[in-house]
Design a protein around this motif. Structure first.
Motif, PDB file in Angstrom:
ATOM      1  N   MET A   1     -71.071 -27.874  54.760  1.00 45.15           N
ATOM      2  CA  MET A   1     -70.039 -28.758  54.261  1.00 45.15           C
ATOM      3  C   MET A   1     -70.727 -30.029  53.757  1.00 45.15           C
ATOM      4  SD  MET A   1     -66.536 -29.586  54.272  1.00 45.15           S
ATOM      5  CE  MET A   1     -65.929 -28.322  55.320  1.00 45.15           C
ATOM      6  N   LYS A   2     -70.379 -30.410  52.544  1.00 46.91           N
ATOM      7  CA  LYS A   2     -70.940 -31.625  51.968  1.00 46.91           C
ATOM      8  C   LYS A   2     -69.933 -32.755  52.132  1.00 46.91           C
ATOM      9  CE  LYS A   2     -73.702 -29.236  48.556  1.00 46.91           C
ATOM     10  NZ  LYS A   2     -74.180 -29.194  47.185  1.00 46.91           N
ATOM     11  N   VAL A   3     -70.443 -33.931  52.437  1.00 47.50           N
ATOM     12  CA  VAL A   3     -69.600 -35.113  52.585  1.00 47.50           C
ATOM     13  C   VAL A   3     -69.920 -36.044  51.421  1.00 47.50           C
ATOM     14  CG1 VAL A   3     -68.995 -37.065  54.033  1.00 47.50           C
ATOM     15  CG2 VAL A   3     -69.583 -34.872  55.090  1.00 47.50           C
ATOM     16  N   PHE A   4     -68.913 -36.354  50.626  1.00 45.23           N
ATOM     17  CA  PHE A   4     -69.079 -37.209  49.457  1.00 45.23           C
ATOM     18  C   PHE A   4     -68.169 -38.426  49.538  1.00 45.23           C
ATOM     19  CE2 PHE A   4     -69.855 -33.017  47.200  1.00 45.23           C
ATOM     20  CZ  PHE A   4     -71.162 -33.271  46.843  1.00 45.23           C
ATOM     21  N   THR A   5     -68.635 -39.523  48.992  1.00 45.63           N
ATOM     22  CA  THR A   5     -67.709 -40.601  48.674  1.00 45.63           C
ATOM     23  C   THR A   5     -67.033 -40.176  47.376  1.00 45.63           C
ATOM     24  OG1 THR A   5     -69.293 -41.813  47.303  1.00 45.63           O
ATOM     25  CG2 THR A   5     -69.263 -42.337  49.671  1.00 45.63           C
ATOM     26  N   GLU A   6     -65.980 -40.839  46.970  1.00 43.78           N
ATOM     27  CA  GLU A   6     -65.321 -40.483  45.707  1.00 43.78           C
ATOM     28  C   GLU A   6     -66.295 -40.635  44.542  1.00 43.78           C
ATOM     29  OE1 GLU A   6     -61.299 -41.640  44.824  1.00 43.78           O
ATOM     30  OE2 GLU A   6     -60.931 -42.022  46.951  1.00 43.78           O
ATOM     31  N   TYR A   7     -67.112 -41.669  44.566  1.00 45.69           N
ATOM     32  CA  TYR A   7     -68.113 -41.879  43.521  1.00 45.69           C
ATOM     33  C   TYR A   7     -69.104 -40.720  43.479  1.00 45.69           C
ATOM     34  CZ  TYR A   7     -72.123 -43.761  41.038  1.00 45.69           C
ATOM     35  OH  TYR A   7     -73.163 -43.926  40.160  1.00 45.69           O
ATOM     36  N   GLU A   8     -69.628 -40.323  44.638  1.00 43.91           N
ATOM     37  CA  GLU A   8     -70.595 -39.227  44.702  1.00 43.91           C
ATOM     38  C   GLU A   8     -69.979 -37.912  44.227  1.00 43.91           C
ATOM     39  OE1 GLU A   8     -73.364 -40.676  48.449  1.00 43.91           O
ATOM     40  OE2 GLU A   8     -71.476 -39.626  48.851  1.00 43.91           O
ATOM     41  N   LYS A   9     -68.711 -37.670  44.576  1.00 46.48           N
ATOM     42  CA  LYS A   9     -68.028 -36.450  44.144  1.00 46.48           C
ATOM     43  C   LYS A   9     -67.894 -36.445  42.618  1.00 46.48           C
ATOM     44  CE  LYS A   9     -65.462 -32.689  44.546  1.00 46.48           C
ATOM     45  NZ  LYS A   9     -65.803 -31.858  43.423  1.00 46.48           N
ATOM     46  N   GLY A  10     -67.531 -37.572  42.039  1.00 45.21           N
ATOM     47  CA  GLY A  10     -67.422 -37.670  40.591  1.00 45.21           C
ATOM     48  C   GLY A  10     -68.772 -37.459  39.921  1.00 45.21           C
ATOM     49  N   TYR A  11     -69.805 -38.044  40.492  1.00 46.91           N
ATOM     50  CA  TYR A  11     -71.163 -37.886  39.957  1.00 46.91           C
ATOM     51  C   TYR A  11     -71.595 -36.427  40.039  1.00 46.91           C
ATOM     52  CZ  TYR A  11     -76.116 -38.691  39.125  1.00 46.91           C
ATOM     53  OH  TYR A  11     -77.384 -38.654  38.600  1.00 46.91           O
ATOM     54  N   PHE A  12     -71.357 -35.781  41.180  1.00 46.45           N
ATOM     55  CA  PHE A  12     -71.706 -34.381  41.359  1.00 46.45           C
ATOM     56  C   PHE A  12     -70.968 -33.500  40.355  1.00 46.45           C
ATOM     57  CE2 PHE A  12     -70.691 -30.216  43.097  1.00 46.45           C
ATOM     58  CZ  PHE A  12     -71.962 -29.714  43.293  1.00 46.45           C
ATOM     59  N   ASP A  13     -69.677 -33.716  40.191  1.00 47.03           N
ATOM     60  CA  ASP A  13     -68.895 -32.924  39.243  1.00 47.03           C
ATOM     61  C   ASP A  13     -69.452 -33.060  37.829  1.00 47.03           C
ATOM     62  OD1 ASP A  13     -67.214 -32.003  41.236  1.00 47.03           O
ATOM     63  OD2 ASP A  13     -65.610 -33.443  40.792  1.00 47.03           O
ATOM     64  N   ALA A  14     -69.806 -34.273  37.439  1.00 48.26           N
ATOM     65  CA  ALA A  14     -70.369 -34.502  36.107  1.00 48.26           C
ATOM     66  C   ALA A  14     -71.727 -33.820  35.961  1.00 48.26           C
ATOM     67  CB  ALA A  14     -70.491 -35.996  35.834  1.00 48.26           C
ATOM     68  N   GLU A  15     -72.551 -33.889  36.994  1.00 50.52           N
ATOM     69  CA  GLU A  15     -73.866 -33.252  36.969  1.00 50.52           C
ATOM     70  C   GLU A  15     -73.713 -31.730  36.864  1.00 50.52           C
ATOM     71  OE1 GLU A  15     -78.037 -33.419  39.488  1.00 50.52           O
ATOM     72  OE2 GLU A  15     -76.196 -34.011  40.490  1.00 50.52           O
ATOM     73  N   PHE A  16     -72.768 -31.173  37.587  1.00 44.32           N
ATOM     74  CA  PHE A  16     -72.533 -29.738  37.569  1.00 44.32           C
ATOM     75  C   PHE A  16     -72.059 -29.284  36.187  1.00 44.32           C
ATOM     76  CE2 PHE A  16     -70.161 -25.837  38.409  1.00 44.32           C
ATOM     77  CZ  PHE A  16     -71.061 -25.136  39.184  1.00 44.32           C
ATOM     78  N   LYS A  17     -71.110 -30.001  35.608  1.00 46.82           N
ATOM     79  CA  LYS A  17     -70.600 -29.652  34.277  1.00 46.82           C
ATOM     80  C   LYS A  17     -71.692 -29.792  33.219  1.00 46.82           C
ATOM     81  CE  LYS A  17     -65.829 -30.669  35.369  1.00 46.82           C
ATOM     82  NZ  LYS A  17     -64.734 -31.614  35.265  1.00 46.82           N
ATOM     83  N   SER A  18     -72.520 -30.799  33.357  1.00 47.01           N
ATOM     84  CA  SER A  18     -73.636 -30.995  32.430  1.00 47.01           C
ATOM     85  C   SER A  18     -74.617 -29.827  32.505  1.00 47.01           C
ATOM     86  CB  SER A  18     -74.354 -32.308  32.747  1.00 47.01           C
ATOM     87  OG  SER A  18     -75.469 -32.471  31.912  1.00 47.01           O
ATOM     88  N   ALA A  19     -74.894 -29.360  33.711  1.00 47.32           N
ATOM     89  CA  ALA A  19     -75.791 -28.214  33.893  1.00 47.32           C
ATOM     90  C   ALA A  19     -75.198 -26.961  33.249  1.00 47.32           C
ATOM     91  CB  ALA A  19     -76.050 -27.977  35.379  1.00 47.32           C
ATOM     92  N   GLN A  20     -73.897 -26.771  33.383  1.00 50.10           N
ATOM     93  CA  GLN A  20     -73.246 -25.621  32.767  1.00 50.10           C
ATOM     94  C   GLN A  20     -73.366 -25.675  31.244  1.00 50.10           C
ATOM     95  OE1 GLN A  20     -69.389 -26.163  34.693  1.00 50.10           O
ATOM     96  NE2 GLN A  20     -69.625 -24.133  35.630  1.00 50.10           N
TER      97      GLN A  20
END
Length: 67
Positions: A1-20
């Motif tokens: 289980m990953k624990v994110f702040t809202e900022y970290e979750k947004g950053y992760f989502d953007a990084e994931f979409k960029s990789a795709q």
């Protein structure tokens, strides 16, 4: 289980979409060229890295910290 702040979750989502998007672009480039890329080519290595990142991080279980 990953624990994110809202900022970290947004950053992760953007990084994931960029990789795709990058993966889609590189696979398209590889498919449109007549060159035979070996497993040691930089293009294939990057494709493998992106595939690994996406596979490892697809649909992660997470919670937002501070909630």
């Amino acid at each position: 289980m990953k624990v994110f702040t809202e900022y970290e979750k947004g950053y992760f989502d953007a990084e994931f979409k960029s990789a795709q998007r990058e993966l889609e672009t590189l696979v398209s480039i590889r498919g449109e060229t007549n060159e035979n890329f070996g497993e040691d080519s930089i293009l294939v290595k990057r494709i493998r890295e992106l595939e690994k990142f996406i596979k490892e991080n697809n649909n992660p279980e997470f919670i937002l910290s501070g909630l």
